[in-house]
Design a protein around this motif. Structure first.
Motif, PDB file in Angstrom:
ATOM      1  N   ARG A 279      35.344  50.713  86.979  1.00 29.11           N
ATOM      2  CA  ARG A 279      36.596  51.464  86.920  1.00 29.11           C
ATOM      3  C   ARG A 279      36.371  52.848  87.511  1.00 29.11           C
ATOM      4  O   ARG A 279      35.502  53.591  87.057  1.00 29.11           O
ATOM      5  N   LEU A 280      37.158  53.178  88.526  1.00 27.21           N
ATOM      6  CA  LEU A 280      36.969  54.427  89.261  1.00 27.21           C
ATOM      7  C   LEU A 280      38.280  55.207  89.339  1.00 27.21           C
ATOM      8  O   LEU A 280      39.364  54.641  89.190  1.00 27.21           O
ATOM      9  N   HIS A 281      38.142  56.497  89.626  1.00 31.45           N
ATOM     10  CA  HIS A 281      39.326  57.320  89.883  1.00 31.45           C
ATOM     11  C   HIS A 281      39.730  57.267  91.358  1.00 31.45           C
ATOM     12  O   HIS A 281      40.891  57.463  91.685  1.00 31.45           O
ATOM     13  N   GLU A 340      39.993  37.167  89.169  1.00 35.03           N
ATOM     14  CA  GLU A 340      38.813  37.789  88.572  1.00 35.03           C
ATOM     15  C   GLU A 340      37.546  37.151  89.130  1.00 35.03           C
ATOM     16  O   GLU A 340      37.450  35.911  89.209  1.00 35.03           O
ATOM     17  N   VAL A 341      36.596  37.997  89.519  1.00 37.25           N
ATOM     18  CA  VAL A 341      35.287  37.541  89.973  1.00 37.25           C
ATOM     19  C   VAL A 341      34.319  37.621  88.796  1.00 37.25           C
ATOM     20  O   VAL A 341      34.362  38.587  88.011  1.00 37.25           O
ATOM     21  N   PHE A 342      33.445  36.618  88.700  1.00 38.31           N
ATOM     22  CA  PHE A 342      32.468  36.654  87.599  1.00 38.31           C
ATOM     23  C   PHE A 342      31.261  37.482  88.003  1.00 38.31           C
ATOM     24  O   PHE A 342      30.625  37.238  89.029  1.00 38.31           O
ATOM     25  N   PRO A 391      35.905  47.907  94.946  1.00 33.55           N
ATOM     26  CA  PRO A 391      34.789  48.224  94.056  1.00 33.55           C
ATOM     27  C   PRO A 391      34.229  47.018  93.312  1.00 33.55           C
ATOM     28  O   PRO A 391      33.012  46.807  93.288  1.00 33.55           O
ATOM     29  N   ARG A 392      35.099  46.219  92.725  1.00 34.20           N
ATOM     30  CA  ARG A 392      34.600  45.102  91.927  1.00 34.20           C
ATOM     31  C   ARG A 392      34.150  43.933  92.791  1.00 34.20           C
ATOM     32  O   ARG A 392      33.329  43.126  92.364  1.00 34.20           O
ATOM     33  N   VAL A 393      34.701  43.837  94.017  1.00 33.07           N
ATOM     34  CA  VAL A 393      34.163  42.855  94.967  1.00 33.07           C
ATOM     35  C   VAL A 393      32.729  43.232  95.328  1.00 33.07           C
ATOM     36  O   VAL A 393      31.832  42.389  95.357  1.00 33.07           O
ATOM     37  N   LEU A 398      26.881  42.476  94.901  1.00 42.50           N
ATOM     38  CA  LEU A 398      25.557  43.018  94.565  1.00 42.50           C
ATOM     39  C   LEU A 398      24.894  42.211  93.459  1.00 42.50           C
ATOM     40  O   LEU A 398      23.695  41.902  93.523  1.00 42.50           O
ATOM     41  N   GLU A 399      25.661  41.845  92.433  1.00 40.68           N
ATOM     42  CA  GLU A 399      25.055  41.163  91.285  1.00 40.68           C
ATOM     43  C   GLU A 399      24.826  39.683  91.544  1.00 40.68           C
ATOM     44  O   GLU A 399      23.765  39.141  91.214  1.00 40.68           O
TER      45      GLU A 399
END
Length: 423
Positions: A279-281, A340-342, A391-393, A398-399
């Motif tokens: 979560r980012l601004h 949603e991506v896991f 960001p979450r992609v 990365l993970e």
């Protein structure tokens, strides 16, 4: 916002469907109908008063021409009274119109009949799932640790420059970010979306036009000296391209895409689930938007969902699709699907896209209409979706793509990054 005629004609149904949002809208709906009745009564009185005044004015002219000045002067006194009455009625009408508009601005959109009931995200309905969750090696790390290990995203440096929620992307991290933006835009334009570059600040009218104001005023960065707002999503400036527009039916559908940075205050969010890129601004996002004929908007929504599915399939990320319940549905939306991506290292689902149909809700605020085949003006339907939020992609890549020797780059992105491994 909802149309008053729609509220009048569908009162019970609207109250019942808004109950899916866990809102008892009875009082608001009754107040809206009462204000509209008052408005219409005042409008009739005003029209009749003006008509009477016009008739008398013509009669006065005729009396003067025929030499009956005394009768004419008597009628002139009456016109003074009518002018005062007109002025009073105009003020009362203006007050009613403003009161009705203020009320309509805070009534959320009516959920589509397919929206499930529920209070929170736990009540959302999973409609689709695809992709295998990878088995990571021992010692696998969450993305914020990977970012530090490979020196690709610096959260502390962003905190120094601006504050928490403003990361600095470095080296291969910055190139991965740029690669994703270009890849998303390419996929969207290949699918028939026209690319736009839009302003990153909008005026108040634009915020009201798409429903961010007054609903999300506290989440938006406000440049008070100029009364401008930093955009929370490209949806706001892109949709407002069509504010106060009358289209031809042959113009539809309209499909556009655009990349922008997005700014959201997101105040008061803490905990592990908001760490790192969760979560980012400030974040980057590529958006798709459609202006549709009402008869085709739900086919268009399905098409947008399939389009986002295709991108995630190429990225080979495990994901699921949720139909949002009433309690989790956005203020302006009639129906929303969340992607949603896991995140394997976090053992957590991360929202990376929302695809929504707003039906006529935004178009009514925007005065976005088309002339139908009968020659009548009709409100368009508007839709939008993330395609995708970065960001979450990035966190998911990365993970899920991490190995003991580094982070692999999804095959489809290698032509865009110029490298196949972050190590």
């Amino acid at each position: 916002m909802l149309q008053v005629t729609f509220i009048r004609d569908n009162k019970a149904d609207i109250i019942a469907r808004l109950a899916k949002r866990n809102i008892d809208a009875t009082e608001m709906i009754n107040d809206a109908i009462a204000l509209d009745e008052d408005r219409r009564t005042l409008q009739t009185k005003l029209d009749n008063t003006k008509a009477e005044s016009n008739t008398i004015s013509k009669e006065i002219g005729n009396l003067f021409k025929s030499g009956e000045a005394q009768k004419a002067n008597i009628l002139k006194e009456k016109t003074k009274t009518l002018k005062e009455t007109t002025k009073q009625l105009e003020q009362e009408l203006n007050d009613k119109v403003n009161a009705l508009a203020e009320l309509l601005y805070i009534i959320p959109n009516v959920p589509n009949t397919s929206v499930p009931s529920g209070n929170t995200e736990d009540d959302n309905e999973e409609t689709y799932r695809e992709g295998d969750i990878p088995q990571l090696h021992d010692g696998a790390l969450p993305h914020w640790e990977l970012a530090k290990k490979y020196d690709i995203i610096d959260f502390e440096l962003g905190n120094k420059i601006t504050g928490a929620g403003f990361p600095v992307y470095k080296g291969k991290g910055a190139r991965l970010q740029r690669a994703l933006i270009t890849y998303f835009l390419d996929k969207n334009t290949e699918a028939g979306y026209t690319e736009y570059q839009v302003p990153h600040l909008v005026n108040e009218a634009s915020g009201f036009g798409t429903g961010q104001l007054p609903d999300k005023e506290g989440q938006m960065y406000h440049v008070t000296a100029d009364n401008l707002y930093l955009i929370p999503t490209a949806e706001v400036p892109a949709t407002n391209i069509f504010r106060d527009t009358l289209l031809n039916e042959s113009d539809l559908p309209i499909s556009i895409t655009g990349y922008t940075p997005c700014f959201r205050r997101e105040a008061g969010s803490y905990g592990a689930h908001v760490r790192g890129l969760n979560r980012l601004h400030q974040f980057d996002k590529v958006e798709i938007l459609r202006v549709e004929h009402p008869n085709n908007s739900y086919n268009a929504l399905d098409s947008m969902v399939e389009h986002v599915k295709g991108i995630l399939k190429e990225l080979k990320l495990p994901y699921r699709i949720l139909r949002l319940c009433g309690g989790d549905l956005g203020f302006t939306s009639a129906l929303t699907y969340d992607f949603e991506v896991f995140s394997t290292a976090q053992d957590h689902w991360l929202e990376i896209s929302s695809v929504s149909n707003f039906e006529t809700f935004q178009a009514n605020r925007l005065k976005l209409r088309f002339k139908n085949s009968d020659g009548k003006n009709e409100l368009c339907h508007t839709l939008n979706g993330s395609s995708l939020a970065l960001p979450r992609v990035v966190a998911g890549i990365l993970e899920n793509y991490q190995t003991e020797n580094g982070i692999k780059v999804p095959e489809v992105l290698i032509p865009y990054t110029g490298f196949d491994m972050i190590s």
